[in-house]
Design an enzyme around this catalytic site. Sequence first.
Site, PDB file in Angstrom:
ATOM      1  N   GLU A 304     -15.378 -34.256   4.143  1.00  0.00           N
ATOM      2  CA  GLU A 304     -15.549 -33.088   5.002  1.00  0.00           C
ATOM      3  C   GLU A 304     -16.596 -33.336   6.092  1.00  0.00           C
ATOM      4  OE1 GLU A 304     -16.752 -30.173   2.157  1.00  0.00           O
ATOM      5  OE2 GLU A 304     -14.761 -29.957   1.285  1.00  0.00           O
ATOM      6  N   PRO A 305     -16.312 -34.207   7.064  1.00  0.00           N
ATOM      7  CA  PRO A 305     -17.278 -34.414   8.141  1.00  0.00           C
ATOM      8  C   PRO A 305     -17.317 -33.232   9.103  1.00  0.00           C
ATOM      9  CG  PRO A 305     -15.244 -35.581   8.602  1.00  0.00           C
ATOM     10  CD  PRO A 305     -15.093 -34.995   7.223  1.00  0.00           C
ATOM     11  N   ARG A 344     -32.732 -25.337  15.187  1.00  0.00           N
ATOM     12  CA  ARG A 344     -32.910 -26.404  14.207  1.00  0.00           C
ATOM     13  C   ARG A 344     -34.330 -26.964  14.191  1.00  0.00           C
ATOM     14  NH1 ARG A 344     -30.870 -30.857  14.572  1.00  0.00           N
ATOM     15  NH2 ARG A 344     -30.582 -31.294  12.339  1.00  0.00           N
ATOM     16  N   CYS A 375     -40.830 -15.200  22.317  1.00  0.00           N
ATOM     17  CA  CYS A 375     -42.190 -14.805  21.943  1.00  0.00           C
ATOM     18  C   CYS A 375     -42.542 -15.329  20.559  1.00  0.00           C
ATOM     19  CB  CYS A 375     -42.327 -13.284  22.002  1.00  0.00           C
ATOM     20  SG  CYS A 375     -42.214 -12.638  23.677  1.00  0.00           S
ATOM     21  N   GLU A 376     -42.526 -16.625  20.410  1.00  0.00           N
ATOM     22  CA  GLU A 376     -42.889 -17.307  19.165  1.00  0.00           C
ATOM     23  C   GLU A 376     -43.533 -18.634  19.533  1.00  0.00           C
ATOM     24  OE1 GLU A 376     -42.385 -16.360  15.993  1.00  0.00           O
ATOM     25  OE2 GLU A 376     -41.132 -14.582  16.340  1.00  0.00           O
TER      26      GLU A 376
END
Length: 446
Positions: A304-305, A344, A375-376
């Site tokens: 399952e690539p 990610r 805003c992080e």
Amino acid sequence: MLPQERPPRPPSDLNTLHPAIWPATAARTSGAVTIGGVDVRELAERYGTPLYVLDEEDVRSRCRDFRAAFEGSDVHYAGKAFLCKELVRWIDDEGLGLDVCSGGELAVALSVGFPAERITMHGNNKSAAELESALAAGVGRIVLDSFEEIARLGALAERLDVRPKVLIRVTTGVEAHTHEFIATAHDDQKFGLSLSSGAAAEGVRRVLDQPRLELVGLHSHIGSQIVDTAGFEVAARRLAVLLVEIRERHGLVLPELDLGGGYGIAYVEADTTPDIKVIADGLREIVAKVCANAGLPIPRLTVEPGRSIVGPGGVTLYEVGTVKDVEGLRTYVSVDGGMSDNVRTALYGADYTARLASRESEAAPMLSRIVGKHCESGDIVVRDHWLPADLVAGDLLAVAATGAYCRSLASNYNYLPKPAVVAVKDGISRLIVRGESVDDLLRGQL
């Protein structure tokens, strides 16, 4: 790849596009990056930024490579990496199967006529409605993940008068050498039925007690971003023990074995990229050996690539908004996207390669952190990277290997619209997923 405590030395050439990282057709033409023969400046002007760009030939060629390497086995594209109608058409054209893990993913596949018999339905908490949709469509396989799901599917199959083919997802206890959040076969996590506790064997017994369920195999997925076969070998050996137990206890020899996916790709030059032919030959050898040792016939293998098919062909384009020097530390390069289009880095500590894409530069390298507009403080696209010191607002940056788990994990944090997805091939660009507008953000609000 996890972030390093110290960034690597600057490359000798900040304009180079490393072929293991960038799409197959990526090049520089008159200084600017082109993908699929299309200038990124043209793409940015026509479709706006941020923008996901997908190299169609790169994706299709990887589908063909997997089919060739795993000839005699089944290759199913893992739709969670990225899914849209046009990509489903490519997967169908290239003869792959498709894994879906929600009713929404199933609906996308069915909407363009993808053959239901080549679909496998995954998910650790499939609802009754999702299972019913899968049964009504006639999907080829359903992977069962819990005792509750076995009973739920058995009752639905009885009511609908169907007999679906099913696999049991087995948690084999393999510790894949990857980030904690993408390792999926150790016992302390949400997926599957534990082999060591006996839950997997009990799951088999419960499926066989359901007259409307046809058990055809076992499923295992050890994690993601894996570059060798060592973990798969351990998982296959442990699954063979369960296959023997099933044969001896129930008189049943299961004909299928699904070893999942998770094959890694290169995000930075230090990353190792597996040769898919070597992986395929290794997996077949492993399965043949463990089955011979256990006195079992060799089951039909499924893989399952996902990331390894769509990841390298994807690039995200951003426009630089501000360049802020923090003296003695690094330069912060702010772009017009961020964690809403690529979470990610914040989620996994992922690393990426970026290039100034709208022009070449011979300027000295400056240590940079590419950040978004959210805003992080954790809104980081590339944690530490060398970019040309003459970078200015309005330049275009391209971040490589973003075809997988970027658009599929995108959000509307700070009410940013999700970017469009454009396919490029032979000098032509096509919009395949429309970017969101402010009207889209407001739609549904009362």
